[in-house]
Design a protein around this motif. Structure first.
Motif, short mmCIF file in Angstrom:
data_model
loop_
_atom_site.label_atom_id
_atom_site.label_comp_id
_atom_site.label_asym_id
_atom_site.label_seq_id
_atom_site.Cartn_x
_atom_site.Cartn_y
_atom_site.Cartn_z
N SER A 40 -12.56 -6.80 -0.03
CA SER A 40 -11.48 -6.15 0.75
C SER A 40 -11.87 -4.88 1.48
CB SER A 40 -10.44 -5.39 -0.60
OG SER A 40 -11.00 -4.63 -1.34
N THR A 48 -3.47 0.31 -1.37
CA THR A 48 -3.86 -1.03 -0.79
C THR A 48 -3.13 -1.05 0.64
OG1 THR A 48 -4.20 -2.46 -2.91
CG2 THR A 48 -4.02 -3.50 -0.82
N PRO A 49 -3.86 -0.84 1.62
CA PRO A 49 -3.14 -0.90 2.97
C PRO A 49 -2.48 -2.39 3.13
CG PRO A 49 -5.24 -0.20 3.35
CD PRO A 49 -5.13 -0.69 1.88
N LEU A 50 -1.29 -2.48 3.87
CA LEU A 50 -0.86 -3.76 3.82
C LEU A 50 -1.40 -4.55 4.79
CD1 LEU A 50 3.28 -2.69 4.35
CD2 LEU A 50 2.08 -3.53 2.57
N ASP A 51 -2.15 -4.16 5.69
CA ASP A 51 -3.03 -5.23 6.55
C ASP A 51 -4.27 -6.02 5.78
OD1 ASP A 51 -4.68 -3.12 6.25
OD2 ASP A 51 -4.91 -2.78 8.39
N LEU A 52 -4.40 -5.42 4.60
CA LEU A 52 -5.41 -6.16 3.56
C LEU A 52 -4.84 -6.86 2.46
CD1 LEU A 52 -7.97 -2.89 3.12
CD2 LEU A 52 -8.03 -5.19 4.58
N HIS A 84 6.23 -0.67 -0.65
CA HIS A 84 5.67 -1.47 0.54
C HIS A 84 4.81 -2.55 0.27
CE1 HIS A 84 5.33 3.37 1.50
NE2 HIS A 84 6.57 2.80 1.77
N ARG A 86 4.88 -6.78 1.29
CA ARG A 86 5.14 -7.84 2.34
C ARG A 86 5.59 -9.06 1.70
NH1 ARG A 86 -0.07 -8.43 6.63
NH2 ARG A 86 0.32 -6.66 7.69
N THR A 155 2.16 -3.71 -4.37
CA THR A 155 1.12 -4.30 -3.42
C THR A 155 -0.39 -4.13 -4.16
OG1 THR A 155 2.34 -3.70 -1.57
CG2 THR A 155 -0.05 -4.09 -1.23
#
Length: 360
Positions: A40, A48-52, A84, A86, A155
């Motif tokens: 990661s 955890t960033p959403l783009d990961l 947050h 996805r 997330t």
């Protein structure tokens, strides 16, 4: 005594109790956490960033047992709605025969996908079993109905969940006079050190609740740090009054649903006897089946105390000897396994007695 981790006494050959099974189980999860970090590019304990967020993440079901929590449930559900994340996740609320507005609050809230109401109070163990049976997710997050999560929690859990791990979150208790039903809580930041599994000041001259040992001097306990994120609690080792099963607290813990089914879920007798130990026993069974217990330091929720917190605590403590005796009786028996079919059959019978307020 600081940092002390005690090893159990040697055992004989051929003994197969659950307690002795745990002595053969490592909790060396460092390889898993380091592998995840390498893949990661972020730390295991970082939000955890959403783009990961992995595209093939495991599906998640949040199971919330609820009894007379109308004072805080709106804040808990609002926090779930504000995650947050996805990917969609389901929220199953099992109303344990509440006499306040708990069921109505759950039915009205848009984040809730399923609401069942029990005709009479049975306790958190059975309520969680019902939710587990209904869950569609590969991972089940057990969340108490008074726990407000930070927006990155779902997330963080979903991105790290596997079929061989128990992911443990933490709690920061807030007295009722501070949160007043959850208003304004989300503007604050829960503190990891507020959890007793992180910073622990045990009493002196009084038997400890779990082990019964009595400390003769003040002890600055740091269970999480001193056991290296629970790694050193493998093989049945103990940190004073703490062992690995005790770190599995269902106010905020994520587990593989298939593993819970295989061990037969929560033992329902705990709810009939009183308060406590059903989550510790679940943890022991999951560890015995080969799962690793891994903390998530960034996943800390606010635990919203009720207006009568002290009275409730005293009532709970009054039942503690009975639940503790039940726990040690079960620990002397073989580790449960292969119980999926019997678990589903037993829970299905109970489901017929429930009122479906929002269908699954």
């Amino acid at each position: 005594m600081a940092g002390r981790v005690d090893s159990p006494a040697p055992v004989g050959v051929g003994v197969t109790s659950l307690h002795e099974n745990l002595r053969s189980r490592s909790n060396f999860h460092t390889g898993k956490t380091r592998s995840w970090e390498a893949t990661s590019g972020i730390g295991w304990h970082e939000p955890t960033p959403l783009d990961l967020f992995p595209a093939a993440a495991r599906s998640l079901s949040v199971v919330v047992p609820a009894h007379n929590v109308g004072y805080c449930l709106p804040a808990v559900l609002d926090a779930l709605e504000g995650q947050h994340c996805r990917h969609r996740f389901e929220v199953i609320v099992i109303d344990d025969a509440s006499t306040d507005a708990t069921a109505a609050i759950a039915v009205r809230h848009p984040i809730v996908t399923t609401v069942l109401r029990l005709p009479e109070r049975v306790g958190g163990a059975i309520a969680r079993n019902l939710g587990t049976a209904l869950a569609c997710g590969e991972t089940v997050l057990y969340l108490d109905a008074d726990m407000v999560l930070p927006p990155h929690a779902i997330t963080d859990i979903t991105a790290r969940a596997t079929d061989t791990t128990v992911l443990v979150g933490f709690r920061h208790n807030l007295p009722y006079y501070l949160h007043q039903g959850g208003r304004g809580v989300l503007a604050e930041h829960p503190q990891l050190g507020a959890d007793h599994r992180v910073v622990w000041r045990p009493p002196v001259g009084r038997p400890l609740l779990y082990s019964g040992i009595t400390l003769t001097e003040c002890f600055d306990g740091r269970p999480l740090d001193h056991t290296r994120d629970f790694v050193d609690l493998g093989y049945g080792r103990r940190y004073v009054d703490w062992d690995l099963p005790r770190m599995v607290v269902t106010c905020l813990v994520a587990v593989p649903r298939a593993a819970v089914l295989d061990i037969g879920g929560f033992d329902p007798e705990f709810g009939r006897i009183g308060w406590g130990m059903e989550d510790t026993y679940l943890g022991a069974c999951l560890i015995a089946s080969g799962l690793l217990v891994i903390p998530l330091r960034q996943v800390v929720g606010f635990h919203l105390d009720p207006p009568d917190a002290e009275q409730q605590w005293q009532r709970k403590l009054a039942t503690w000897p009975g639940t503790l005796a039940r726990y040690w009786d079960l620990m002397r028996r073989p580790a449960p396994t292969g119980r999926t079919h019997s678990f589903i059959a037993e829970v299905s019978e109970l489901l017929h007695t429930c009122e479906v307020l929002r269908p699954h």
